[in-house]
Design an enzyme around this catalytic site. Structure first.
Site, PDB file in Angstrom:
ATOM      1  N   ASP A  59      76.390  -3.538 -11.250  1.00 52.27           N
ATOM      2  CA  ASP A  59      77.272  -3.206 -10.117  1.00 52.27           C
ATOM      3  C   ASP A  59      77.042  -1.793  -9.594  1.00 52.27           C
ATOM      4  OD1 ASP A  59      78.370  -5.704 -10.252  1.00 52.27           O
ATOM      5  OD2 ASP A  59      80.122  -5.089 -11.406  1.00 52.27           O
TER       6      ASP A  59
ATOM      7  N   GLY B 268      84.647 -13.116  -7.604  1.00 50.59           N
ATOM      8  CA  GLY B 268      83.734 -13.935  -8.401  1.00 50.59           C
ATOM      9  C   GLY B 268      84.190 -14.048  -9.849  1.00 50.59           C
TER      10      GLY B 268
ATOM     11  N   SER C 274      74.589 -13.102 -17.402  1.00 56.32           N
ATOM     12  CA  SER C 274      75.780 -12.977 -16.563  1.00 56.32           C
ATOM     13  C   SER C 274      77.027 -13.092 -17.428  1.00 56.32           C
ATOM     14  CB  SER C 274      75.781 -14.085 -15.502  1.00 56.32           C
ATOM     15  OG  SER C 274      77.107 -14.335 -15.069  1.00 56.32           O
TER      16      SER C 274
HETATM   17  C1  S3P Z   1      81.599  -9.280 -14.008  1.00 62.01           C
HETATM   18  C2  S3P Z   1      80.314  -9.626 -14.261  1.00 62.01           C
HETATM   19  C3  S3P Z   1      79.197  -9.282 -13.361  1.00 62.01           C
HETATM   20  C4  S3P Z   1      79.591  -8.203 -12.370  1.00 62.01           C
HETATM   21  C5  S3P Z   1      80.915  -8.470 -11.748  1.00 62.01           C
HETATM   22  C6  S3P Z   1      81.993  -8.513 -12.821  1.00 62.01           C
HETATM   23  C7  S3P Z   1      82.640  -9.681 -14.987  1.00 62.01           C
HETATM   24  O1  S3P Z   1      78.819 -10.440 -12.646  1.00 62.01           O
HETATM   25  O2  S3P Z   1      78.612  -8.074 -11.363  1.00 62.01           O
HETATM   26  O3  S3P Z   1      81.246  -7.455 -10.817  1.00 62.01           O
HETATM   27  O4  S3P Z   1      83.777  -9.155 -14.891  1.00 62.01           O
HETATM   28  O5  S3P Z   1      82.360 -10.504 -15.848  1.00 62.01           O
HETATM   29  P1  S3P Z   1      77.757 -11.507 -13.223  1.00 62.01           P
HETATM   30  O6  S3P Z   1      78.340 -12.109 -14.425  1.00 62.01           O
HETATM   31  O7  S3P Z   1      77.563 -12.505 -12.126  1.00 62.01           O
HETATM   32  O8  S3P Z   1      76.527 -10.719 -13.508  1.00 62.01           O
END
Ligand code: S3P
Length: 432
Positions: free
Chosen positions: A315, A94, A167
């Site tokens: 997380d 993601g 986020s």
């Molecule tokens: C992350 C942000 C978080 C986290 C993901 C890593 C990042 O997600 O849960 O494991 O590296 O920016 P969200 O931005 O969707 O909260």
């Protein structure tokens, strides 16, 4: 692959965990956008970060790997990427897709991005909407809200963006697009999420101003390649921190872990639950605080986790539910609806798996209530192809009587290669 774990009474010792996943991704991306060489030590060679490397290689950045923990990135500056010849595949990551979308929005070329079955279900509209407003052309399934996505980027205009969610991925995508906007882009979020993008951009020479939940970024900076040391990942340390905290008589030292305040909610929560945690040898590397974390176990008690604490431990919630199962009384987790759109639906996945061990759990629309204190019994569990669910259930297996078997644990390599070996230092644990 299956992971077999046996109960143990307490854990004592000293460990290191692999490099931080979030910071490793950013080192790849900013290294690719910087002029010159970025040498990254203690880089996380997990599947997600390798996906980031693969995507930026396809756009012309050069990577070498002098040893198993180091990568060298050679970037050609902010405008040095070239049109990829093929689809950019982010696998399960993601962070790769969302942050890269921000960068692709500013490129004068066409690109397409996709990922695995989990990625293709995760919401992308939260990122594509502000990028469309900045002037990028993006389309994809469900009106551009699901991958695969096609992007034709270009010069962008700055916006003032009020993110509806706390986020870091959304915030970072808009910040990175802001590098390609003429003028100043402003982002505000409801609670402060992890700020690694802001810190690394400042370290690489961007003009960025941060005021709690607000960020301002100026377009067109000269980013300069720099050495980056990746701190140990507190999200990986969390599995062992919970194991030590929940077993009275345990004492565990985790060396050189990132203790950025946007990530240390797990420390606050374990302290609230009754664990003794001290931090030693505090240092700073490339704008990120690091330290050794010492955890002493005790009889834990339930707690409430909500509000601005949630993004600081998002997380870690799967493994916190395991601490909650071991604790006396009730633990309430709310304001955490984001858990439903992670690598799996982490509310329903953890509720289902903990119940197999005999834990009484109520699912809420934005969290759960764990009724702790009853003895957990070893069982056969599922990973839901989610690395953090798999490792959380392994920690539950340490605390449960007898033996616990977790199925489909290949996913652990996403964020913690070597997890089973580290766990085997404390109990019987085998990949079968
Ligand atoms: C992350 C942000 C978080 C986290 C993901 C890593 C990042 O997600 O849960 O494991 O590296 O920016 P969200 O931005 O969707 O909260």
């Amino acid at each position: 692959m299956k992971l077999q774990v046996r109960q143990t009474g307490k854990i004592n010792g000293e460990i290191s965990v692999p490099g931080d996943k979030s910071i490793s991704h950013r080192a790849v991306m900013l290294g690719a956008l910087a002029q010159g060489t970025t040498t990254v030590t203690n880089f996380l060679m997990g599947a997600d970060c390798l996906s980031s490397i693969d995507c930026f290689k396809k756009m012309g950045a050069a990577f070498s790997r002098p040893d198993n923990n180091t990568i060298i990135v050679k970037g050609n500056g902010l405008y040095g990427l070239r049109e990829p010849e093929d689809i950019l595949d982010v696998g399960n990551s993601g962070t790769t897709i969302r942050l890269m979308l921000g960068i692709l929005a500013g490129q004068p070329f066409f690109s397409t991005v996709t990922g695995d079955a989990s990625i293709r279900k995760r919401p992308m509209g939260r990122v594509t909407e502000p990028l469309l407003e900045m002037g990028a052309n993006i389309d994809g399934r469900q009106n551009g809200s699901l991958a695969p996505l096609a992007i034709r980027g270009g010069a962008l205009k700055p916006i003032q963006f009020n993110s509806p969610v706390a986020s870091a991925q959304v915030k970072s995508a808009v910040i990175l697009a802001g590098l390609y906007a003429g003028g100043q882009t402003e982002i505000r979020e409801p609670h402060k999420s992890r700020d690694h993008t802001e810190r690394m951009l400042a370290y690489f020479g961007a003009e960025i101003a941060v005021n709690h939940c607000a960020v301002k970024i100026k377009g067109g900076p000269n980013l300069e390649g720099k050495p980056v040391e990746i701190p140990g990942d507190i999200s990986s340390a969390a599995f062992f921190m919970v194991a030590a905290a929940a077993m009275p008589g345990s004492r565990l030292m985790v060396n050189r872990v990132g203790i950025n305040p946007t990530r240390t909610g797990i420390i606050d929560v374990l302290r609230n639950m009754g664990a003794e945690i001290t931090i030693h040898n505090v240092d700073e590397v490339n704008g990120e605080p690091v330290g050794d974390i010492c955890i002493r176990g005790s009889e834990l008690k339930g707690t409430v986790i909500e509000g601005s604490l949630i993004p600081r431990l998002i997380d870690e919630i799967p493994v916190i539910t395991v601490a909650a199962a071991a604790a006396a009384g009730e633990t309430i987790i709310r304001d955490a609806a984001e858990l439903k759109v992670k690598e799996s639906n982490r509310i329903s996945a953890m509720a289902l798996e903990l119940r197999k061990l005999g834990v009484n759990v109520n699912e809420l629309k934005d969290g759960m209530i764990v009724h702790g204190g009853s003895r957990m019994k070893g069982a056969v569990c599922e990973s839901h192809d989610d690395h953090r669910v798999a490792m959380s259930m392994a920690v539950a297996g340490l605390l449960a009587t007898g033996e616990t078997l977790i199925k489909n644990t290949e996913c652990i390599g996403i964020s913690f290669p070597g997890f089973a070996e580290t766990l085997a230092g404390f109990t019987h644990c085998a990949n079968i």
